[in-house]
Motif scaffolding. Structure first.
Motif, PDB file in Angstrom:
ATOM      1  N   ASP A  97       0.813  -1.227   0.000  1.00 36.24           N
ATOM      2  CA  ASP A  97       0.000   0.000   0.000  1.00 36.24           C
ATOM      3  C   ASP A  97       0.844   1.274   0.000  1.00 36.24           C
ATOM      4  O   ASP A  97       0.336   2.352  -0.312  1.00 36.24           O
ATOM      5  N   GLU A  98       2.108   1.128   0.357  1.00 35.59           N
ATOM      6  CA  GLU A  98       2.992   2.303   0.372  1.00 35.59           C
ATOM      7  C   GLU A  98       3.709   2.531  -0.961  1.00 35.59           C
ATOM      8  O   GLU A  98       4.354   3.559  -1.152  1.00 35.59           O
ATOM      9  N   LEU A  99       3.587   1.572  -1.872  1.00 34.60           N
ATOM     10  CA  LEU A  99       4.268   1.669  -3.171  1.00 34.60           C
ATOM     11  C   LEU A  99       3.455   2.513  -4.149  1.00 34.60           C
ATOM     12  O   LEU A  99       2.229   2.579  -4.059  1.00 34.60           O
ATOM     13  N   ASP A 100       4.146   3.146  -5.106  1.00 37.03           N
ATOM     14  CA  ASP A 100       3.413   3.868  -6.146  1.00 37.03           C
ATOM     15  C   ASP A 100       2.810   2.856  -7.126  1.00 37.03           C
ATOM     16  O   ASP A 100       3.108   1.656  -7.085  1.00 37.03           O
ATOM     17  N   GLU A 101       1.971   3.334  -8.026  1.00 35.04           N
ATOM     18  CA  GLU A 101       1.226   2.444  -8.920  1.00 35.04           C
ATOM     19  C   GLU A 101       2.155   1.602  -9.787  1.00 35.04           C
ATOM     20  O   GLU A 101       1.927   0.409 -10.007  1.00 35.04           O
ATOM     21  N   ASP A 102       3.231   2.214 -10.281  1.00 39.87           N
ATOM     22  CA  ASP A 102       4.168   1.507 -11.155  1.00 39.87           C
ATOM     23  C   ASP A 102       4.855   0.373 -10.406  1.00 39.87           C
ATOM     24  O   ASP A 102       5.008  -0.742 -10.924  1.00 39.87           O
ATOM     25  N   CYS A 103       5.274   0.643  -9.172  1.00 44.30           N
ATOM     26  CA  CYS A 103       5.949  -0.383  -8.380  1.00 44.30           C
ATOM     27  C   CYS A 103       4.985  -1.489  -7.948  1.00 44.30           C
ATOM     28  O   CYS A 103       5.379  -2.657  -7.841  1.00 44.30           O
ATOM     29  N   GLN A 104       3.731  -1.138  -7.693  1.00 38.58           N
ATOM     30  CA  GLN A 104       2.730  -2.164  -7.381  1.00 38.58           C
ATOM     31  C   GLN A 104       2.573  -3.128  -8.560  1.00 38.58           C
ATOM     32  O   GLN A 104       2.494  -4.347  -8.379  1.00 38.58           O
ATOM     33  N   ARG A 105       2.524  -2.563  -9.760  1.00 40.16           N
ATOM     34  CA  ARG A 105       2.377  -3.406 -10.957  1.00 40.16           C
ATOM     35  C   ARG A 105       3.586  -4.316 -11.128  1.00 40.16           C
ATOM     36  O   ARG A 105       3.460  -5.495 -11.473  1.00 40.16           O
ATOM     37  N   ARG A 106       4.775  -3.784 -10.850  1.00 40.70           N
ATOM     38  CA  ARG A 106       5.997  -4.562 -11.064  1.00 40.70           C
ATOM     39  C   ARG A 106       6.238  -5.601  -9.969  1.00 40.70           C
ATOM     40  O   ARG A 106       7.037  -6.527 -10.150  1.00 40.70           O
ATOM     41  N   THR A 107       5.582  -5.467  -8.827  1.00 40.15           N
ATOM     42  CA  THR A 107       5.829  -6.377  -7.713  1.00 40.15           C
ATOM     43  C   THR A 107       5.672  -7.837  -8.123  1.00 40.15           C
ATOM     44  O   THR A 107       6.445  -8.702  -7.689  1.00 40.15           O
ATOM     45  N   HIS A 108       4.701  -8.137  -8.992  1.00 39.01           N
ATOM     46  CA  HIS A 108       4.469  -9.526  -9.387  1.00 39.01           C
ATOM     47  C   HIS A 108       4.872  -9.810 -10.831  1.00 39.01           C
ATOM     48  O   HIS A 108       4.834 -10.966 -11.264  1.00 39.01           O
ATOM     49  N   THR A 109       5.246  -8.766 -11.593  1.00 37.52           N
ATOM     50  CA  THR A 109       5.653  -9.005 -12.981  1.00 37.52           C
ATOM     51  C   THR A 109       7.165  -8.936 -13.155  1.00 37.52           C
ATOM     52  O   THR A 109       7.755  -9.772 -13.844  1.00 37.52           O
ATOM     53  N   ASN A 110       7.807  -7.957 -12.525  1.00 37.94           N
ATOM     54  CA  ASN A 110       9.251  -7.775 -12.670  1.00 37.94           C
ATOM     55  C   ASN A 110       9.775  -7.066 -11.417  1.00 37.94           C
ATOM     56  O   ASN A 110      10.180  -5.907 -11.454  1.00 37.94           O
ATOM     57  N   PRO A 111       9.788  -7.773 -10.279  1.00 38.56           N
ATOM     58  CA  PRO A 111      10.061  -7.117  -8.993  1.00 38.56           C
ATOM     59  C   PRO A 111      11.440  -6.462  -8.892  1.00 38.56           C
ATOM     60  O   PRO A 111      11.600  -5.472  -8.186  1.00 38.56           O
ATOM     61  N   LEU A 112      12.454  -6.994  -9.593  1.00 39.07           N
ATOM     62  CA  LEU A 112      13.780  -6.384  -9.506  1.00 39.07           C
ATOM     63  C   LEU A 112      13.782  -4.962 -10.056  1.00 39.07           C
ATOM     64  O   LEU A 112      14.585  -4.124  -9.639  1.00 39.07           O
ATOM     65  N   ARG A 113      12.869  -4.667 -10.986  1.00 43.92           N
ATOM     66  CA  ARG A 113      12.800  -3.327 -11.553  1.00 43.92           C
ATOM     67  C   ARG A 113      12.293  -2.312 -10.525  1.00 43.92           C
ATOM     68  O   ARG A 113      12.499  -1.111 -10.694  1.00 43.92           O
ATOM     69  N   VAL A 114      11.647  -2.790  -9.461  1.00 39.37           N
ATOM     70  CA  VAL A 114      11.233  -1.874  -8.390  1.00 39.37           C
ATOM     71  C   VAL A 114      12.466  -1.223  -7.763  1.00 39.37           C
ATOM     72  O   VAL A 114      12.430  -0.063  -7.344  1.00 39.37           O
ATOM     73  N   LEU A 115      13.569  -1.957  -7.739  1.00 36.67           N
ATOM     74  CA  LEU A 115      14.803  -1.418  -7.156  1.00 36.67           C
ATOM     75  C   LEU A 115      15.291  -0.179  -7.900  1.00 36.67           C
ATOM     76  O   LEU A 115      16.033   0.641  -7.351  1.00 36.67           O
ATOM     77  N   ASP A 116      14.870  -0.048  -9.152  1.00 34.46           N
ATOM     78  CA  ASP A 116      15.325   1.055 -10.011  1.00 34.46           C
ATOM     79  C   ASP A 116      14.383   2.258  -9.948  1.00 34.46           C
ATOM     80  O   ASP A 116      14.506   3.187 -10.736  1.00 34.46           O
ATOM     81  N   THR A 117      13.441   2.231  -9.023  1.00 30.98           N
ATOM     82  CA  THR A 117      12.450   3.309  -8.940  1.00 30.98           C
ATOM     83  C   THR A 117      13.109   4.656  -8.665  1.00 30.98           C
ATOM     84  O   THR A 117      14.169   4.731  -8.044  1.00 30.98           O
ATOM     85  N   LYS A 118      12.441   5.710  -9.130  1.00 30.44           N
ATOM     86  CA  LYS A 118      12.917   7.077  -8.853  1.00 30.44           C
ATOM     87  C   LYS A 118      12.046   7.755  -7.788  1.00 30.44           C
ATOM     88  O   LYS A 118      12.283   8.903  -7.438  1.00 30.44           O
ATOM     89  N   ASP A 119      11.040   7.041  -7.281  1.00 31.23           N
ATOM     90  CA  ASP A 119      10.130   7.593  -6.282  1.00 31.23           C
ATOM     91  C   ASP A 119      10.842   7.673  -4.924  1.00 31.23           C
ATOM     92  O   ASP A 119      11.240   6.637  -4.368  1.00 31.23           O
ATOM     93  N   PRO A 120      11.040   8.879  -4.373  1.00 31.49           N
ATOM     94  CA  PRO A 120      11.791   9.028  -3.106  1.00 31.49           C
ATOM     95  C   PRO A 120      11.194   8.217  -1.957  1.00 31.49           C
ATOM     96  O   PRO A 120      11.933   7.665  -1.129  1.00 31.49           O
ATOM     97  N   LYS A 121       9.870   8.133  -1.900  1.00 29.41           N
ATOM     98  CA  LYS A 121       9.206   7.402  -0.822  1.00 29.41           C
ATOM     99  C   LYS A 121       9.540   5.912  -0.905  1.00 29.41           C
ATOM    100  O   LYS A 121       9.841   5.256   0.111  1.00 29.41           O
ATOM    101  N   VAL A 122       9.493   5.366  -2.130  1.00 32.16           N
ATOM    102  CA  VAL A 122       9.799   3.941  -2.312  1.00 32.16           C
ATOM    103  C   VAL A 122      11.287   3.684  -2.066  1.00 32.16           C
ATOM    104  O   VAL A 122      11.661   2.648  -1.489  1.00 32.16           O
ATOM    105  N   ILE A 123      12.135   4.591  -2.475  1.00 35.13           N
ATOM    106  CA  ILE A 123      13.576   4.451  -2.233  1.00 35.13           C
ATOM    107  C   ILE A 123      13.851   4.319  -0.732  1.00 35.13           C
ATOM    108  O   ILE A 123      14.669   3.502  -0.301  1.00 35.13           O
ATOM    109  N   GLU A 124      13.145   5.121   0.067  1.00 30.33           N
ATOM    110  CA  GLU A 124      13.302   5.060   1.523  1.00 30.33           C
ATOM    111  C   GLU A 124      12.858   3.696   2.055  1.00 30.33           C
ATOM    112  O   GLU A 124      13.522   3.109   2.921  1.00 30.33           O
ATOM    113  N   ILE A 125      11.750   3.169   1.539  1.00 26.44           N
ATOM    114  CA  ILE A 125      11.244   1.862   1.959  1.00 26.44           C
ATOM    115  C   ILE A 125      12.250   0.768   1.634  1.00 26.44           C
ATOM    116  O   ILE A 125      12.494  -0.152   2.424  1.00 26.44           O
ATOM    117  N   LEU A 126      12.875   0.871   0.441  1.00 28.11           N
ATOM    118  CA  LEU A 126      13.789  -0.169  -0.040  1.00 28.11           C
ATOM    119  C   LEU A 126      15.079  -0.256   0.767  1.00 28.11           C
ATOM    120  O   LEU A 126      15.820  -1.236   0.634  1.00 28.11           O
TER     121      LEU A 126
END
Length: 426
Positions: free
Chosen positions: A190-219
């Motif tokens: 629920d804390e991930l942006d829409e793009d990262c939510q979509r990638r969680t089950h399709t291509n989760p490693l690409r979440v690591l490449d996010t530019k969203d500051p909030k998600v970067i902090e979570i990671l």
């Protein structure tokens, strides 16, 4: 009056002032590849769509959103190439270049992606790519990184780029890591942006490449891929680092660096700069040992990189490291009966004897004042003057356009080239 037609958005014309810069950059790239003993290959711009789907991955942004694909009149599904590696592998397999063979190849040309155009990122863009097949040690990884570093040094920008380095391990190691990463992402879904939510089950490693500051902090609390490495992966990465240290090439370890395409394993790297704002990646690459087999060939080790030429040129011009040089070196002017014939003849002789210089012959007539005005506009360093006296004596008069106080000197046509070369090299 009919309406004018403009270029497609994100597909730009390169005008003479631009191409003079591009030619300078391409010359350095070609000479560097030649000095390393790499061979050039040229592939088609259009390939079968399935090639990119199989190579890049069905759930990557490139395949899902960015490819220019169409059905041709024969019913084949085709795409403009969005990158060069897949086409290079296809060509190598088709022409039996890599079965039990080592190949070190490079190419340069346009690629196409339907992205939102912005500075340094266009829908038609250009890359120089390098692909090496049949070598599995970290020494070839180090050579490719060293090769890119030598290019930056030639342009005088080695201190403007930072090398970021990571290892993605083997397919088995990534599969084990993926399970743990998905569990972590689901716990924070629920804390991930829409793009990262979509990638969680399709291509989760690409979440690591996010530019969203909030998600970067979570990671920051996410499991690390390096914790899943076996002895072989660690040895490969440690050896690469020792080689780079020995070469004096500085790097930063970035465990969030995954690159945008699915075929990478083990070594991945990027050269990034802060001088261009958000669009900071100038070069990126890594190892892709499973791609040849994925496309129907025998298992073949492979590694490569791509340089974005628009990004590189933008960096060079931003830093003032390169300038447009569309000028001619020599401008031939003339007046009098049969001067046009003599001017054409002299221009041909000069080009034969001065092949590395730009020599322009004045066309269209006009008095000397008009012709010298055009010579100035062309930035000519030397003017070659042919008048009635020169025609009669089979001579030319050479004028130094950069030094108005220098005397004009008359030479026999056969001796003029040497005198002009001396002036141009002053």
């Amino acid at each position: 009056m009919a309406a004018t037609i403009q270029a497609i958005r994100g597909m730009n014309d390169l005008l003479p002032e631009d191409t003079s810069i591009w030619q300078q950059v391409e010359k350095v790239l070609r000479s560097t590849m030649n000095s390393y003993g790499y061979d050039e290959v040229r592939m088609p711009i259009v390939e079968k769509t399935n090639l990119f789907c199989r190579a890049i991955g069905e759930v990557t942004d490139v395949v899902e959103k960015e490819m220019y694909s169409f059905e041709d009149r024969s019913g084949d599904n085709l795409s403009l190439r969005p990158e060069g590696t897949a086409g290079c592998v296809r060509a190598c397999l088709e022409h039996s270049l890599i079965y039990n063979q080592e190949q070190r190849l490079w190419y340069m040309g346009p690629m196409f992606r339907h992205e939102r155009p912005q500075k340094g990122r266009y829908r038609q863009f250009h890359q120089m790519g390098v692909e090496v097949f049949g070598l599995n040690g970290p020494d070839i990884d180090a050579e490719l990184i060293s090769l890119t570093y030598s290019i930056w040094k030639k342009f005088g920008i080695e201190n403007e780029l930072e090398l970021q380095l990571n290892s993605l391990g083997s397919a088995e190691e990534r599969a084990a890591y993926r399970e743990e990463l998905v569990k972590f992402l689901e716990a924070h879904y629920d804390e991930l942006d829409e793009d990262c939510q979509r990638r969680t089950h399709t291509n989760p490693l690409r979440v690591l490449d996010t530019k969203d500051p909030k998600v970067i902090e979570i990671l920051k609390d996410a499991p690390k891929l390096s914790d899943f490495f076996g002895e072989e992966t660690r040895a490969h990465f440690d050896s690469l680092r020792r080689m780079l240290d020995n070469l004096g090439i500085k790097y930063v370890l970035n465990d969030r660096l995954v690159r945008g395409l699915d075929y990478y394993n083990l070594t991945v790297f990027e050269w990034v700069t802060t001088a261009l704002g958000a669009q900071g990646t100038v070069c990126g690459g890594g190892r892709y040992d499973s791609l040849v087999e994925q496309l129907g060939g025998a298992p073949t080790r492979a590694v490569g990189f791509g340089i974005g030429l628009e990004r590189l040129i933008l960096l060079l011009t931003t830093l003032g490291k390169i300038q447009a040089n569309p000028n001619v070196d020599v401008y031939v002017v003339g007046s009098g009966e049969n001067s046009e014939l003599k001017m054409l003849e002299v221009s041909s002789i000069l080009r034969e004897n001065l092949p590395s210089y730009r020599i322009r012959n004045h066309c269209g007539g006009g008095n000397f004042k008009k012709q010298f005005k055009k010579a100035d506009k062309c930035g000519a360093k030397v003017a070659v003057i042919i008048g009635e006296n020169e025609i009669a004596n089979n001579t030319v008069t050479v004028k130094d356009m950069l030094n108005q106080d220098a005397p004009q000197v008359e030479y026999p046509v056969t001796e003029a080239a040497a005198a002009i070369k001396e002036l141009l090299n002053k």
